[in-house]
Each structure stands twice: as C-alpha cells, then as structure tokens.
Design an enzyme around this catalytic site. Structure first.
Site, short mmCIF file in Angstrom:
data_model
loop_
_atom_site.label_atom_id
_atom_site.label_comp_id
_atom_site.label_asym_id
_atom_site.label_seq_id
_atom_site.Cartn_x
_atom_site.Cartn_y
_atom_site.Cartn_z
N GLY A 18 0.82 -1.21 0.00
CA GLY A 18 0.00 0.00 0.00
C GLY A 18 0.86 1.26 0.00
O GLY A 18 0.66 2.16 -0.83
N GLU A 174 -0.15 -23.44 1.49
CA GLU A 174 1.13 -23.36 0.79
C GLU A 174 2.26 -23.93 1.65
O GLU A 174 3.09 -24.71 1.16
CB GLU A 174 1.42 -21.90 0.43
CG GLU A 174 0.54 -21.42 -0.71
CD GLU A 174 0.51 -19.90 -0.92
OE1 GLU A 174 -0.16 -19.47 -1.87
OE2 GLU A 174 1.13 -19.16 -0.14
C1 LIG Z 1 2.91 -15.29 4.25
C2 LIG Z 1 1.95 -14.39 3.51
C3 LIG Z 1 1.49 -14.76 2.26
C4 LIG Z 1 0.60 -13.94 1.57
N1 LIG Z 1 0.19 -14.32 0.31
C5 LIG Z 1 -0.60 -13.49 -0.40
C6 LIG Z 1 -0.97 -13.82 -1.74
O1 LIG Z 1 -0.63 -14.89 -2.28
N2 LIG Z 1 -1.74 -12.91 -2.44
C7 LIG Z 1 -2.13 -11.73 -1.89
O2 LIG Z 1 -2.79 -10.94 -2.55
N3 LIG Z 1 -1.81 -11.41 -0.61
C8 LIG Z 1 -1.05 -12.25 0.13
N4 LIG Z 1 -0.71 -11.92 1.42
C9 LIG Z 1 -1.28 -10.69 2.02
C10 LIG Z 1 -0.53 -9.46 1.53
O3 LIG Z 1 0.86 -9.66 1.64
C11 LIG Z 1 -1.00 -8.28 2.34
O4 LIG Z 1 -2.38 -8.11 2.14
C12 LIG Z 1 -0.26 -7.01 1.92
O5 LIG Z 1 1.11 -7.14 2.20
C13 LIG Z 1 -0.83 -5.80 2.63
O6 LIG Z 1 -0.10 -4.67 2.28
P1 LIG Z 1 0.08 -3.45 3.29
O7 LIG Z 1 0.79 -2.40 2.53
O8 LIG Z 1 -1.21 -3.15 3.91
O9 LIG Z 1 0.99 -4.02 4.45
P2 LIG Z 1 2.41 -4.72 4.41
O10 LIG Z 1 2.76 -5.13 3.03
O11 LIG Z 1 2.40 -5.74 5.48
O12 LIG Z 1 3.40 -3.54 4.80
C14 LIG Z 1 3.39 -2.95 6.08
C15 LIG Z 1 4.71 -2.25 6.29
O13 LIG Z 1 4.60 -1.42 7.43
C16 LIG Z 1 5.79 -1.51 8.20
N5 LIG Z 1 5.45 -1.16 9.58
C17 LIG Z 1 4.52 -1.75 10.37
N6 LIG Z 1 4.44 -1.15 11.57
C18 LIG Z 1 5.35 -0.13 11.53
C19 LIG Z 1 5.76 0.86 12.47
N7 LIG Z 1 5.21 0.95 13.68
N8 LIG Z 1 6.72 1.75 12.13
C20 LIG Z 1 7.31 1.67 10.90
N9 LIG Z 1 6.96 0.75 9.97
C21 LIG Z 1 6.00 -0.15 10.27
C22 LIG Z 1 6.23 -2.95 8.02
O14 LIG Z 1 7.63 -3.09 8.26
C23 LIG Z 1 5.86 -3.21 6.56
O15 LIG Z 1 6.91 -2.94 5.68
C24 LIG Z 1 0.17 -12.73 2.14
C25 LIG Z 1 0.63 -12.35 3.42
C26 LIG Z 1 1.51 -13.17 4.09
C27 LIG Z 1 2.02 -12.77 5.45
#
Ligand SMILES: Cc1cc2nc3c(=O)[nH]c(=O)nc-3n(C[C@H](O)[C@H](O)[C@H](O)COP(=O)(O)OP(=O)(O)OC[C@H]3O[C@@H](n4cnc5c(N)ncnc54)[C@H](O)[C@@H]3O)c2cc1C
Length: 429
Positions: A18, A174
């Site tokens: 995101g 998986e």
């Molecule tokens: C093992 C696994 C497999 C998955 N497989 C799939 C799949 O096959 N297909 C799919 O669509 N989705 C999959 N997902 C889900 C997908 O990865 C998430 O929906 C997606 O990453 C969400 O994006 P995001 O940007 O909200 O959060 P994230 O990608 O989790 O990013 C959050 C970021 O915020 C940072 N952060 C958190 N708290 C703090 C803080 N307090 N201070 C500073 N930085 C912080 C973290 O370090 C991280 O880099 C999977 C998830 C996991 C864990």
C-alpha cells in the site's frame, strides 16, 4: 519537531504494497514525501513461504526501499519505528528519532498474526510475516532433520519430524504442501539414520473446509491435492492448547517440535494511535475515500484499514487491495493539493485469488471461472513473477523455480545459526 515544509508534507508509514503504491502515485507531485518503515526493504510477502522452505533466498523477494525510490526526487526514506501519532498536532511520534509533522498522513502499517486471545501460544509457534520469520522457520525446519539424524530416540525423532501447520487459508495450504514436498522429494536420500519421507505434516483448520474465501469446489480439490502429497488435513478441529512439546487439536494431542501459526490476523495498532474506531480485527474503519472519519487528512490503506465495499463486506487482506488503495489515495492527495475535484469513492477491482499446492498444482478463482492443477499453477507463477518489483528478482526467481521444478532441488538450504532457531533438542540418551 521538524518545521513544516513550504510544500504540503505527506508522511507515509509502511513501505509495503500500500505505502509503495501511494508513493509511486505521488511521483512528481508538488508535495514532499517522507516514507517511514521499520525495515529497510520492500517485501513481497506472497513468496515468503518459499524462503521459509529454502526454495528462494531473502534477496529474491525483498529489495532495498531506497533503491526502488532512487528516482523519486520528492521522497525521503527513513528507517524508523513509528510509536504513535498526535492527530491534533499533526505529528508522528517515533521510537528512535524526533517527531515529524505532516499535512497528510497515510497509514499503511499492515497486519500481524492474532492468537485469538492466547498470546501465550506465540512462544511455542512460528509465524510467517517478515523475512526474519521466514529465515527462522527455515532454520527450524532444516535443523529438525539435522538433530533427528543423530538423536537416536524414536519418540524424539518422531516429534522432530512432525510439523503442524495451524490455519487452512492460502498461507497454511502453501506451507503444508511445500514442507511435505521438501520432506518427500528434496531431502530424500540425504540422511543415513532417518528417512525424511516418514515426516508427518498436519494441517489443522477450525472451519469445516480449507480456503474459506474460495469456492467449495476449490477447497475440496486442495484437500485431495494435499492428501496426495502426504499431508494429513484435520478440518473442523480447533487448537485448544499449545505447549513446548506439542499441541492439542480437537481431542487429539500431537507431539510436534515445529508448530507454524498461519491463522488469524490483527491489524497493527494504528487505530489506537489516532483514536479511530476499529473493526473486530483492530483495523481502522475508513470512509469511501479511505480517509479516517473526522480526520480528512489521515488515510488508512491495505491490511490496516477496514474498508466496507458496496456488497457490505470488508475488503480482504490482499496485496491488490493495498496496491489499488495506495494508488487511489495518491490521486486523492494530488487532486486536493491542486485544488481539483477529488476522484469518486474507491472501488476495488477484484483480479482473482490463487493459492499454490506444492510444486505443480494450485487453485485459482477468477470470479467468472476457476482453475485447478497445472493450469492454475502456471497462472500463479506468471502473476507472481510479474508482480515482483524488479527485473533482477524476476530473473533469479525464474531460474530458481525452473531448477527446482526439474530437479526438486532447493538452493537455499543453508543453516546459519540464527539466534535460538537451531537450538538443539535435549538428548534423551
Ligand atoms: C505469508 C503471507 C502470504 C501472503 N500471500 C498473499 C498472496 O498470495 N496474495 C495476496 O494478494 N496477498 C497475500 N498476502 C497478504 C498481503 O501480503 C498483504 O495483504 C499485503 O502485504 C498488505 O499490504 P500493506 O501495505 O497493507 O501491508 P504490508 O505489506 O504488510 O506492509 C506494512 C509495512 O509497514 C511496516 N510497519 C509496520 N508497523 C510499523 C511501524 N510501527 N513503524 C514503521 N513501519 C511499520 C512494516 O515493516 C511493513 O513494511 C500474504 C501475506 C503473508 C504474510
């Protein structure tokens, strides 16, 4: 506190799917952006299980955030931990640096695992969320075979070679399938005193089917496919207890040295930071433009947000949701800073969901049609290769996958002795 800059200052917390999409959408806009993440890399979480099972190396699925944003002149990247937000003073409070003021704030901090009120289970289980988690699982899985080779005690050997995966969503499916293949194919013949093919892999799911978000036909297919790989699937059996020796599932006790927790998730504490209303999983309830009610300058996107779609259901925690919301919020901020009309409400374009089962099978749900088996696996491989952020990762992952496909080999089978992960089990004789 840092002085507000002349141009609007956009702070993005989280460099996941995101946060990165939002920053990319704001490329060249008349704003200054600070992107904060506690790690120095952007991680492709969908392939984490391949690092955990020694198919890929960490660098294949993670890239330094700074390197990815080198050409974004209006972006400053900070590796830092956000502790809280003071929404009235419009300030970000950090654990390891001075406060930062913002004009717009995008919260994209993702989610963590939830133990359904049993946080004490965390110490005896492994979760898979970060690179560090994946490496720790790799150490434990490979380490179990090393210690089993010389332990000489049948009960201890059985315990070491029993892997229990909790949670029958895509990650659990998986993990279970890949560990079974690792044991039955890759490690076969590598040991003198144990036969890795005797490994027991158990997948437990409290609901009465796997892959709840997929059509039932695909759930049934995944049970059959896992069964053919030797995975024992236990449906309708919740975990009741976990301790240092094993766990109780339904009414059965299983002695297991490795328990992998792939069950519920809970959003990071962003709702509490800004005093916003949270959904049951802790995610920030957001408006149709992804902003926080009463705080139009704060947006929450991806896993940390609870966005209720037109159908009345909250959008799932998937990478495409986070990416599309990031891109959308970038457009909203651009329009606002230019004094233009903001785009209409956010609408999610569902591109389908997939889960892989072992080396050559998968399930894919594209809404209008579904795929199983090898065609689904091909679709899964192509989509995941294209989604990797840089060309180098695509190339190395492609080469590693091709190698593994033809040889069952796994190039990243190295134990590096990460803290605690390879601790020897006590000898019993
Ligand atoms: C093992 C696994 C497999 C998955 N497989 C799939 C799949 O096959 N297909 C799919 O669509 N989705 C999959 N997902 C889900 C997908 O990865 C998430 O929906 C997606 O990453 C969400 O994006 P995001 O940007 O909200 O959060 P994230 O990608 O989790 O990013 C959050 C970021 O915020 C940072 N952060 C958190 N708290 C703090 C803080 N307090 N201070 C500073 N930085 C912080 C973290 O370090 C991280 O880099 C999977 C998830 C996991 C864990």
């Amino acid at each position: 506190m840092a002085e507000p800059t002349a141009r609007p200052h956009v702070v993005v917390v989280g460099a996941g799917f995101g946060g990165m999409a939002a920053v990319q959408a704001l490329k060249g806009a008349d704003v200054d952006i600070t992107l904060i993440d506690r790690t120095n890399h952007h991680l492709f979480q969908p392939l984490l299980y391949q690092v955990a099972t020694a198919a890929l190396s960490p660098a294949d699925i993670a890239t330094a955030t700074r390197a990815l944003l080198r050409r974004h002149r209006n972006v400053t990247v900070l590796m830092s931990e956000v502790e809280s937000v003071d929404p009235d003073r419009r300030a970000i409070l950090r654990a390891d640096g001075p406060a930062l003021s913002y004009d717009y704030l995008i919260l994209a901090t993702g989610a963590a695992y939830s133990f359904f009120g049993h946080d004490e289970w965390a110490k005896n289980t492994q979760v898979l969320k970060s690179l560090s988690d994946a490496l720790s699982i790799r150490e434990r899985v490979l380490g179990a075979y090393e210690w089993a080779e010389e332990c000489g005690d049948p009960a201890m050997t059985r315990r070491l070679l029993t892997f229990v995966v909790v949670g029958g969503g895509p990650t659990g499916v998986e993990m279970a399938g890949t560990i079974a293949e690792l044991a039955r194919s890759t490690l076969r013949g590598d040991f003198k005193n144990i036969d890795p093919r005797t490994t027991r892999v158990v997948l437990c799911e409290a609901a009465n089917r796997l892959l709840l978000a997929f059509p039932e036909r695909l759930s049934a297919y995944s049970v059959r496919a896992l069964g053919s790989l030797g995975v024992e699937v236990r449906l309708g059996q919740a975990v009741k207890e976990i301790d240092g020796e094993g766990l109780v599932v339904g009414d059965t006790r299983i002695e297991a040295a490795n328990i992998l927790w792939c069950a519920g998730t809970a959003a990071q504490p962003a709702a509490a930071w800004i005093g916003a209303e949270a959904a049951r999983n802790g995610a920030v309830k957001v408006m149709p433009d992804c902003s926080v009610p009463g705080r139009p300058e704060i947006f929450a996107i991806g896993d940390v947000a609870s966005f209720v779609s037109a159908s009345g259901a909250a959008l799932p925690g998937l990478a495409p949701v986070a990416k599309q919301q990031g891109k959308y919020v970038g457009r909203v901020i651009k329009a606002r800073t230019r004094g233009q009309r903001a785009p209409g409400p956010f609408r999610y374009r569902d591109l389908g969901t997939m889960a892989i089962i072992g080396r050559a099978r998968a399930v894919a749900d594209f809404g209008a049609f579904t795929l199983t088996g090898f065609p689904a696996w091909l679709a899964w491989s192509m989509v995941h290769l294209m989604l990797l952020v840089d060309f180098r990762s695509r190339l190395t992952v492609y080469v590693n996958w091709s190698w593994a496909w033809f040889t069952y080999g796994r190039g990243a089978r190295l134990l590096t002795g990460r803290a605690g992960a390879t601790r020897r089990q006590p000898r019993t004789k």
